[in-house]
Every structure is written in structure tokens, then in C-alpha cells.
Design a protein around this motif. Structure first.
Motif, PDB file in Angstrom:
ATOM      1  N   VAL A 167      13.421 -22.280 -31.207  1.00 52.74           N
ATOM      2  CA  VAL A 167      13.181 -22.107 -30.506  1.00 52.74           C
ATOM      3  C   VAL A 167      13.304 -20.624 -29.410  1.00 52.74           C
ATOM      4  N   GLY A 168      13.623 -21.115 -28.333  1.00 45.66           N
ATOM      5  CA  GLY A 168      13.882 -19.645 -27.748  1.00 45.66           C
ATOM      6  C   GLY A 168      14.224 -19.553 -26.427  1.00 45.66           C
ATOM      7  N   TYR A 169      14.526 -18.301 -26.530  1.00 46.20           N
ATOM      8  CA  TYR A 169      14.449 -17.742 -23.790  1.00 46.20           C
ATOM      9  C   TYR A 169      13.748 -16.676 -24.141  1.00 46.20           C
ATOM     10  N   GLN A 170      13.286 -16.667 -22.989  1.00 44.95           N
ATOM     11  CA  GLN A 170      13.090 -15.448 -21.999  1.00 44.95           C
ATOM     12  C   GLN A 170      13.068 -15.354 -20.728  1.00 44.95           C
ATOM     13  N   TYR A 171      13.722 -13.570 -20.223  1.00 45.25           N
ATOM     14  CA  TYR A 171      13.997 -13.936 -18.603  1.00 45.25           C
ATOM     15  C   TYR A 171      13.443 -12.170 -18.502  1.00 45.25           C
ATOM     16  N   THR A 172      12.564 -12.594 -17.679  1.00 49.64           N
ATOM     17  CA  THR A 172      11.481 -11.118 -17.436  1.00 49.64           C
ATOM     18  C   THR A 172      11.503 -11.148 -15.571  1.00 49.64           C
ATOM     19  N   LEU A 173      11.245  -9.607 -14.614  1.00 46.99           N
ATOM     20  CA  LEU A 173      11.864  -9.166 -13.441  1.00 46.99           C
ATOM     21  C   LEU A 173      10.802  -8.475 -13.163  1.00 46.99           C
ATOM     22  N   LYS A 174       9.742  -8.808 -12.542  1.00 44.19           N
ATOM     23  CA  LYS A 174       8.350  -8.712 -12.445  1.00 44.19           C
ATOM     24  C   LYS A 174       8.565  -8.118 -11.013  1.00 44.19           C
ATOM     25  N   ASP A 175       8.338  -6.199 -10.221  1.00 46.25           N
ATOM     26  CA  ASP A 175       8.497  -5.852  -9.079  1.00 46.25           C
ATOM     27  C   ASP A 175       7.088  -5.343  -8.608  1.00 46.25           C
ATOM     28  N   VAL A 176       6.287  -5.887  -7.917  1.00 47.54           N
ATOM     29  CA  VAL A 176       4.795  -5.106  -7.346  1.00 47.54           C
ATOM     30  C   VAL A 176       4.694  -4.295  -6.516  1.00 47.54           C
ATOM     31  N   ALA A 177       4.097  -4.003  -5.923  1.00 40.85           N
ATOM     32  CA  ALA A 177       4.113  -3.290  -4.947  1.00 40.85           C
ATOM     33  C   ALA A 177       2.979  -2.382  -4.647  1.00 40.85           C
ATOM     34  N   TYR A 178       2.041  -2.127  -3.597  1.00 39.56           N
ATOM     35  CA  TYR A 178       0.645  -1.769  -3.548  1.00 39.56           C
ATOM     36  C   TYR A 178       1.088  -1.051  -1.596  1.00 39.56           C
ATOM     37  N   ALA A 179       0.360  -0.117  -1.801  1.00 40.63           N
ATOM     38  CA  ALA A 179       0.091   0.734   0.139  1.00 40.63           C
ATOM     39  C   ALA A 179      -1.222   1.315  -0.818  1.00 40.63           C
ATOM     40  N   PHE A 180      -1.416   0.720   1.253  1.00 38.40           N
ATOM     41  CA  PHE A 180      -2.411   2.558   1.391  1.00 38.40           C
ATOM     42  C   PHE A 180      -2.289   2.568   2.507  1.00 38.40           C
ATOM     43  N   VAL A 181      -2.032   4.279   2.510  1.00 33.93           N
ATOM     44  CA  VAL A 181      -1.833   5.119   4.199  1.00 33.93           C
ATOM     45  C   VAL A 181      -2.357   5.804   3.574  1.00 33.93           C
ATOM     46  N   ASN A 182      -2.778   6.138   5.840  1.00 27.51           N
ATOM     47  CA  ASN A 182      -3.420   7.650   5.602  1.00 27.51           C
ATOM     48  C   ASN A 182      -2.972   8.560   7.260  1.00 27.51           C
ATOM     49  N   THR A 183      -2.742  10.076   6.695  1.00 21.00           N
ATOM     50  CA  THR A 183      -1.505  10.312   7.392  1.00 21.00           C
ATOM     51  C   THR A 183      -3.047  10.858   7.556  1.00 21.00           C
ATOM     52  N   ALA A 184      -2.665  11.592   9.619  1.00 16.34           N
ATOM     53  CA  ALA A 184      -3.549  12.439  10.137  1.00 16.34           C
ATOM     54  C   ALA A 184      -2.456  13.528  11.647  1.00 16.34           C
ATOM     55  N   ASP A 185      -2.600  13.238  12.131  1.00 15.23           N
ATOM     56  CA  ASP A 185      -1.822  13.223  13.116  1.00 15.23           C
ATOM     57  C   ASP A 185      -0.565  12.179  12.873  1.00 15.23           C
ATOM     58  N   LEU A 186      -0.974  11.138  12.643  1.00 18.41           N
ATOM     59  CA  LEU A 186       0.493  10.221  12.631  1.00 18.41           C
ATOM     60  C   LEU A 186       0.007   9.500  11.802  1.00 18.41           C
ATOM     61  N   ARG A 187       1.218   8.908  10.579  1.00 14.94           N
ATOM     62  CA  ARG A 187       1.451   8.754   9.247  1.00 14.94           C
ATOM     63  C   ARG A 187       1.099   6.296   9.800  1.00 14.94           C
ATOM     64  N   PHE A 188      -0.050   6.060   9.538  1.00 15.38           N
ATOM     65  CA  PHE A 188      -0.860   4.937   9.575  1.00 15.38           C
ATOM     66  C   PHE A 188      -0.646   3.929   8.560  1.00 15.38           C
ATOM     67  N   VAL A 189       0.674   3.166   7.772  1.00 17.33           N
ATOM     68  CA  VAL A 189      -0.088   2.069   7.329  1.00 17.33           C
ATOM     69  C   VAL A 189      -1.238   1.259   7.123  1.00 17.33           C
ATOM     70  N   LEU A 190      -2.336   1.033   6.546  1.00 16.39           N
ATOM     71  CA  LEU A 190      -3.496   0.717   6.213  1.00 16.39           C
ATOM     72  C   LEU A 190      -3.268  -0.988   5.461  1.00 16.39           C
ATOM     73  N   ASP A 191      -2.068  -1.382   4.724  1.00 21.92           N
ATOM     74  CA  ASP A 191      -1.772  -2.077   4.073  1.00 21.92           C
ATOM     75  C   ASP A 191      -0.690  -2.066   2.434  1.00 21.92           C
ATOM     76  N   THR A 192      -0.083  -2.979   2.547  1.00 24.30           N
ATOM     77  CA  THR A 192       1.073  -3.036   2.059  1.00 24.30           C
ATOM     78  C   THR A 192       1.558  -4.124   1.648  1.00 24.30           C
ATOM     79  N   GLU A 193       2.139  -3.661   0.830  1.00 25.73           N
ATOM     80  CA  GLU A 193       2.817  -5.333  -0.108  1.00 25.73           C
ATOM     81  C   GLU A 193       4.072  -5.161  -1.128  1.00 25.73           C
ATOM     82  N   GLN A 194       5.697  -5.485  -1.224  1.00 25.56           N
ATOM     83  CA  GLN A 194       6.235  -5.666  -2.322  1.00 25.56           C
ATOM     84  C   GLN A 194       6.429  -6.712  -2.450  1.00 25.56           C
ATOM     85  N   LYS A 195       6.315  -7.459  -4.004  1.00 21.49           N
ATOM     86  CA  LYS A 195       7.127  -8.525  -4.429  1.00 21.49           C
ATOM     87  C   LYS A 195       7.614  -8.480  -4.961  1.00 21.49           C
TER      88      LYS A 195
END
Length: 758
Positions: free
Chosen positions: A415-443
């Protein structure tokens, strides 16, 4: 120790003799001579040698002699299995070692137990074709039902499941890194002393998180009182391993370090690997460049055993890849810089405690930190004008404890018990004259799991393992139950039946990125399930088969069926620029694995065959009709022949398999690619290659313990040009042209190895 009171007086006696051979080899000879099977922990028999004079002995007499020489205890169970222990019979009950069904499955050092799991021991792994070192992940790919159509070390499919459905664990730490040199080299040092369990069915209830397989790796736990060291190099990297005793019988430290030297000197081996990896990228297309690549991995483990009832460990593992690629266009004074950094750091703590001869407890805690950072920087006249950035991070931590109660030789409870915490994020950012976030998520998802398993073993009836795992995913407000069942029946010493069924769930997986990078090397990112377009994936898996063994002949076969629900795919990956959202669907897999092995006159030969029919069906894709899954490889055959004589070993192996499915593209009147025939309606050409390996172990001197080992290998010996991938890219918008990308297998690739042990 007195052996069990079996009818040993009526045993047949055999002439047997050992002349300064390893205990591994002695056990193998005893198994063959007396038709028994040993079960033991690798650390117990490691580095032990034995000599016995030629004499006619019964099994009990031979085991008594072994006990005198090795100071180990040998307990015979059911007149068939020999359990090796460090303690006397009344204490071995806490060890709960598995029965071995097939010893030396592919080669020496690979076993299959009655639970259907494979055990791999790199320290005694025999030679395998194409490998000069005991690489765990490469060795797994030779097992039936395991395929790597893209020829990567960790990107393999197990019984039709995707590569992200395979869980890799090191000392309780989840590993997310796919491999050095973009998957071509295993991220784990193959020479580190370890014990590996690979499970593709009948999974114990303690394991969750992934659908297809578990590779659970435990580094050495033996506290040796001798200083041990290794150093070696091959065609890509060099490494060193050190084991230092700190307190006699109580405390030691183990450490390893491996680093590539390709940033200093590029061998023919690296050039062949790099040609495959960078094929169809701008690195291979642009000759006016500077490509600086390197990788590093290391691990440190501290083992502490204050007394016979307690042992502790602290483990650290680090994996790092660096790529710095620079190119320029002299005509317009523009410079381009690709920077890619992939890291996976892990920390693990463990405590094992024996409460009594029947009750033991294991407690673990871990933290895994995975980071992928990619930057594509454009400069003009020395000034930066743009920076495309891609990030993917995982912070994964957890703690678990389990109690094992062995009520009798037949009944075992966990018999047993387990606890886990997962923090996952991704981001796609393009910076030229301005910083533009193309796609991002954090869960963030926290999970609480309780599990129990009952194991019943009776050689006269059957062995049965029943487990139940219950997991609550807090942020998703979801509860999932996962029953597990495995039945094993030994009809006689030669013929055994096995059946299993299980349900699993998975909340983390890889997806095709929504923005294609210019380098196009790491174009998949990890993300977590949510309550909307990315649901929890569910799998139901059932299998049944039998094993037949007679002397040096083995036949093993298994039929299986898998049904996956809520598999998520990005429409972009199916060439649908009008809809780049996620689509949820199902997958059905039907398959069969067959393995045949025969040893004769110093030769070891085996043939494996796998049949796989995997089909997917997604809403709003392919007119809602089912189609071949990308993991579908209908037929696969692998065969090998190896020979060992004293310290010399050689192996020759051949692989043959049908091609992966792909989507047919036609050309319209404007010369553009269009897709009118549905998804994955065609199949790539047949794939095959021939691999060769040879090693030689020797002593440097009779007066000391210094030993050496040299080896060579050649992959794709006849230089077959296999087409392994036909894909399309460039459809981020309706105005983007679609480009056909074809990738080929690695060409003829020599490698070498040299190691020193002392």
C-alpha cells in the motif's frame, strides 16, 4: 544456512568445475546444468569470483559450496527457483525478489521475470549489435514491440504508443530530456552501475503518469569498501566514474561525469550523427557557418547504511546540451545566431526501513527541473534587429511512501501514497521593434494518489497480482481509478502462460509547436492537460501469451490490444491551415510480439517479430474517418548472432521493418502542394540495416586489478539509404508555401571505445 528439505538425496549429480570465473558466469552454468533459475540483486554478486575443483555434485552440494566461497545464502523455492540473499533464510523474506522466466533474454544481463517485466543490468550486459557500450535505451529498442523509426535513443514507440507515453525514472526522479545530440545519444551514462526495470504491460500500481511503458533505473546501492574507478572514451565523448568508500560498510559516494569533445575535434562518428540530425535544416544548407555543439551529463549519489534495518541515499543528476550556430550573408551584412540550451536537473532522496522480517517501508522524494531555451537572433551591421525566442519549462516534484507486508511465501501486500506537483509552461515570443507574444501557456496540476497491490504466488496453482491506483488531479477536479491485473501460470518447467490487463491515465504530453522555428530541431513542447481542449488521456491495455523454454531454447509470444481515448493532436500537424486548434480523438492498437532464442556451441542467436496495427480517429479530421497512426509500423523483424570466447565478443544484427505512414501531397496547376487523399494513406519504403559490434576485455597486469576493454562497432554496415520521414512544413497561414521535408537514416557509422577499470 540449511537448504529446504526437498528430495535432494534423489537429485541427479553432475560434474561441474569453475576456474576463477565471475559469479555471474557460474550462476549461468548452474542454471543450465541443473535446470533451475536464480533470482538476485545485481549488487550481491557483482565483483565476486569463484573457483571449484572438478567433482560430481548435486544441486544442494553445489549451492553449499557457493555459500562457503561467496558468503551468500541460497534458498531453493518450489524446487525450481534459487533466491540469493545476503542474510539467512528467515530474513530473505523482506527482499521479495521476482522469479526469472527467461535468463539472458537478448544477451547476458537481460532477464524477463514472471511479472512480464524486463530487468537489465548494464554491468554484466553481453554484447549487442551496433553497440560497444551497454546503453540502456538502445538495448530496450531491441526488445519485441519496441521500435524507434526515427533512429533516436529515447524517441521509441512501445506497442504503438507515442514516445511521450514512455516514462523514464532515475533514482525516483522523472527525466524529460530526450537525449544528447537531439535524441541520437542516450542522456544517461551507460557505464554507471545500475539496475533497470522495463515494463510494457501488467504495471505495478505504484507506477502512474504514462500510458505505454516505464523505465525505472536505480543506480548502485552496494556500499563497497574498495576504491573503484573507470575512465573511457568513444567516438563522441569521454567519461569518468569514481566510487569512494567513506565509512566502512556504512557510507560511500558514487560519481560520474561524461562530456562530448566534438567542440574540439569532430570524428567520423560525430559527423555521421550530425549529418542525420541537421539534415533539411539551414545548418546543412549553409556552408558559411560556425557550429559549436557540446553536451554534458553527470550524477552523484551518496549511500548511507547506519545499520541492517535502514539505508538512505541522496542522488543528483544533471543533463545539459548546448548549441551555438552562427551564419552570415556578406552581401547584405546580416548575421544569424541560433542558440539552443536544454537542461534537466534532478534531485532525489530515499529511505528504506525494515520494521520486521515481514514488514518494510520505502520513502522517496524528488525534484526535476527541465528547461528548453531557443533563440534565433538576427543582426544587421552588428546591431540586433530581431529575436525569436522559444521556451519550455517543467518543474516536477513529489514525495511517496509505501509499505510492503509479506504475510507468507505466497501472500504479499503493498500500500502507498504519492503526491506530485507539475508546473509546465511554454512560450513563443518574437522581439523586433516591439515584443510580441505569439503563443504562451502555463499550467499547474497537483495530484494525490493512493494505491494498493496484492500478490499471490503458488507454483501448483497460479501467480496473480491485482492492483488498484486512485488519483485525484486537484486543478482539473478529476478522479481516476486504474485497476491492474496480471496472471501467471507455470504449467510445467518448460511451459508458462501469462495474461494482463490495466487502465492508465496521462496528463502531460508533447505537442507540435504552433510556431515553426527556423532551426526546426526541437519542434515539440511539453504541456499539461486542462479541462477544455486538452483532456486527460486514457488507455486500456490487455495482453495474453505464453513462454516455452527447454535447455538453451526459448520461445516467447504475446498478443495485445490497446484503446486510447482523448488523444490530442494539433491540426497544423495534419496540414490544415484553416484550423490550427487542437483536435481530440481515439486510437486503437492491435499487435503481436514473438521472440525466439537459441544458444549453441558458444553462439547466442535470436529472432524477434512484431506485428502492429494502430489506427486513429479525430473529430473534424479526415472527414471523421479513421486512418493509420503515425506510430504504425505493421511488420518489424530483428535478428542477431553473437559469439563469446574468453574476453572476446562479437555480434552481428539485422533489422527489417515496413515504413511509417505519411500523407500524400499532389501538385496543382500553380505548382503548390495540395492534399486530397486523406491523412496517412501512403507508406514509406521498407527499412533495413545491418549492424556489427566487437569488444575485447583484458587484464593490464597479473599483479594488480587494472583491467581494460576495447571495442568497435559499425551501424548500417552496407550503407543503406533509408527514407524514415516524409513531412511538410510552412503552413502557419494560408499564404505560406508548403515545403516537403524528407529525412533519411544514418549512413554507415563506425564507432570505437576504450576503457580502463581499477
Amino acid at each position: 544456512m540449511l537448504l529446504p528439505t526437498l528430495a535432494f538425496s534423489q537429485e541427479e549429480a553432475f560434474y561441474i568445475e569453475f576456474k576463477d570465473i565471475t559469479l555471474y558466469d557460474a550462476i549461468e552454468e548452474i542454471e543450465s546444468t541443473y535446470n533451475v533459475l536464480f533470482s538476485y540483486k545485481d549488487d550481491y554478486v557483482k565483483d565476486k569470483k569463484i573457483s571449484l575443483d572438478l567433482k560430481k555434485r548435486t544441486l544442494s552440494e553445489t549451492l553449499n559450496k557457493l555459500q562457503e566461497v561467496t558468503k551468500l545464502y541460497y534458498n531453493v523455492v518450489d524446487q525450481r527457483y534459487v533466491i540469493v540473499s545476503q542474510f539467512e533464510n528467515n530474513q530473505t523474506i523482506t527482499e521479495h525478489l521476482d522469479r526469472i522466466v527467461i535468463r539472458s533474454y537478448l544477451a547476458k544481463g537481460i532477464e524477463k521475470n514472471s511479472q512480464g517485466a524486463y530487468k537489465i543490468y548494464p554491468s554484466r550486459l553481453g554484447i549487442l549489435p551496433g553497440l560497444t557500450e551497454p546503453d540502456v535505451l538502445e538495448s530496450i529498442q531491441l526488445l519485441p514491440g519496441v521500435l524507434s523509426p526515427n533512429e533516436t535513443a529515447s524517441g521509441f514507440f512501445v506497442r504503438g504508443g507515442a514516445s511521450d507515453q514512455n516514462r523514464l525514472i532515475w533514482d525516483g526522479i522523472n527525466i524529460y530530456h530526450k537525449g544528447h545530440l537531439f535524441g541520437m545519444i542516450s542522456p544517461l551514462n551507460p557505464n554507471v552501475t545500475s539496475e533497470i526495470k522495463f515494463i510494457n504491460k501488467g504495471t505495478h500500481a505504484r507506477y502512474g503518469e504514462r500510458l505505454s511503458s516505464v523505465t525505472d533505473i536505480s543506480s548502485g546501492i552496494l556500499i563497497s569498501n574498495q576504491l573503484k574507478a573507470e575512465i573511457g572514451f568513444n567516438g563522441v565523448n569521454t567519461d569518468a566514474i569514481l566510487e569512494i568508500p567513506l565509512i566502512k560498510d556504512k557510507l560511500n559516494i558514487q560519481a560520474s561525469l561524461r562530456r562530448s569533445y566534438t567542440d574540439v575535434y569532430e570524428t567520423a562518428t560525430f559527423k555521421q550523427l550530425a549529418d542525420k540530425v541537421f539534415e533539411s535544416t539551414k545548418i546543412s544548407q549553409n556552408k558559411n557557418n560556425d557550429n559549436d555543439f557540446s553536451f554534458l551529463d553527470y550524477n552523484i549519489k551518496l549511500n548511507y547504511k547506519p545499520n541492517i534495518k535502514n539505508n538512505f541515499y541522496v542522488s543528483l543528476i544533471g543533463i545539459d546540451n548546448q548549441l551555438d550556430y552562427r551564419s552570415s550573408e556578406a552581401e547584405n551584412n546580416r548575421d544569424f545566431n541560433d542558440r539552443l540550451n536544454i537542461e534537466n536537473m534532478g534531485y532525489g532522496l530515499g529511505w528504506n526501513h525494515i520494521w520486521s522480517t515481514k514488514l518494510s517501508q520505502s520513502t522517496k522524494a524528488f525534484f526535476s527541473d527541465y528547461k528548453l531555451n531557443y533563440n534565433y537572433i538576427t543582426s544587421e551591421d552588428g546591431e540586433q534587429v530581431s529575436d525569436f525566442e522559444k521556451r519550455n519549462t517543467i518543474f516536477d516534484s513529489g514525495i511517496s511512501t509505501e509499505l510492503n507486508y509479506k504475510a507468507s511465501s505466497q501472500n504479499n501486500y503493498t500500500v502507498g501514497y504519492q503526491y506530485t506537483l507539475k508546473d509546465v509552461a511554454y512560450a513563443f515570443v518574437n522581439t523586433a521593434d516591439l515584443r510580441f507574444v505569439l503563443d504562451t501557456e502555463q499550467k499547474v496540476v497537483q495530484s494525490h494518489s493512493v494505491f494498493g497491490q496484492y500478490d499471490y504466488k503458488n507454483s501448483k496453482l497460479f501467480d496473480i497480482s491485482f492492483g488498484l491506483r486512485s488519483t485525484y488531479f486537484k486543478e482539473l477536479d478529476a478522479l481516476r481509478l486504474e485497476p491492474r491485473l496480471l496472471v501467471f501460470k507455470e504449467l510445467n518447467k518448460r511451459f508458462k502462460l501469462q495474461a494482463s490487463a490495466e487502465i492508465k491515465n496521462q496528463i502531460i504530453s508533447e505537442i507540435d509547436e504552433t510556431v515553426l522555428s527556423d532551426l526546426s530541431l526541437e519542434n515539440r513542447v511539453w504541456r499539461l492537460a486542462n479541462a477544455n481542449d486538452f483532456p486527460i488521456i486514457n488507455s486500456k491495455h490487455a495482453s495474453a501469451g505464453f513462454t516455452y523454454t527447454y535447455n538453451s531454447f526459448s520461445f516467447d509470444t504475446d498478443l495485445y490490444y490497446k484503446k486510447l481515448k482523448n488523444v490530442t493532436a494539433l491540426s497544423l500537424g495534419f496540414l490544415n491551415p484553416e484550423n490550427n486548434g487542437f483536435n481530440s480523438g481515439d486510437q486503437n492498437v492491435l499487435g503481436m510480439d514473438v521472440f525466439v532464442k537459441k544458444r549453441f556451441n558458444g553462439f547466442n542467436s535470436w529472432v524477434s517479430y512484431s506485428y502492429n496495427r494502430a489506427r486513429s480517429q479525430f473529430k473534424n479530421l479526415n472527414n471523421n474517418k479513421s486512418f493509420k497512426s503515425k506510430s504504425n509500423v505493421t511488420h518489424a523483424v530483428s535478428t542477431a548472432l553473437s559469439y563469446k570466447l574468453n574476453g572476446f565478443q562479437v555480434a552481428l544484427g539485422w533489422k527489417w521493418q515496413t515504413g511509417k505512414p505519411y500523407t500524400i501531397a499532389d501538385t496543382n496547376n500553380d505548382g503548390e502542394l495540395v492534399f486530397n487523399n486523406g491523412v496517412n494513406t501512403a507508406e514509406l519504403p521498407v527499412y533495413h540495416r545491418l549492424d556489427l559490434s566487437s569488444t575485447y576485455s583484458f587484464k593490464m597486469s597479473k599483479r594488480n586489478q587494472l583491467r581494460g576493454k576495447v571495442g568497435i562497432s559499425v551501424r548500417n554496415l552496407y550503407n543503406r539509404k533509408n527514407l524514415i520521414s516524409r513531412e511538410y512544413r510552412g503552413n502557419n497561414s494560408l499564404d505560406d508555401p508548403i515545403e516537403l521535408i524528407e529525412r533519411y537514416s544514418i549512413g554507415i557509422t563506425p564507432n570505437f571505445m576504450f576503457r580502463l577499470y581499477w
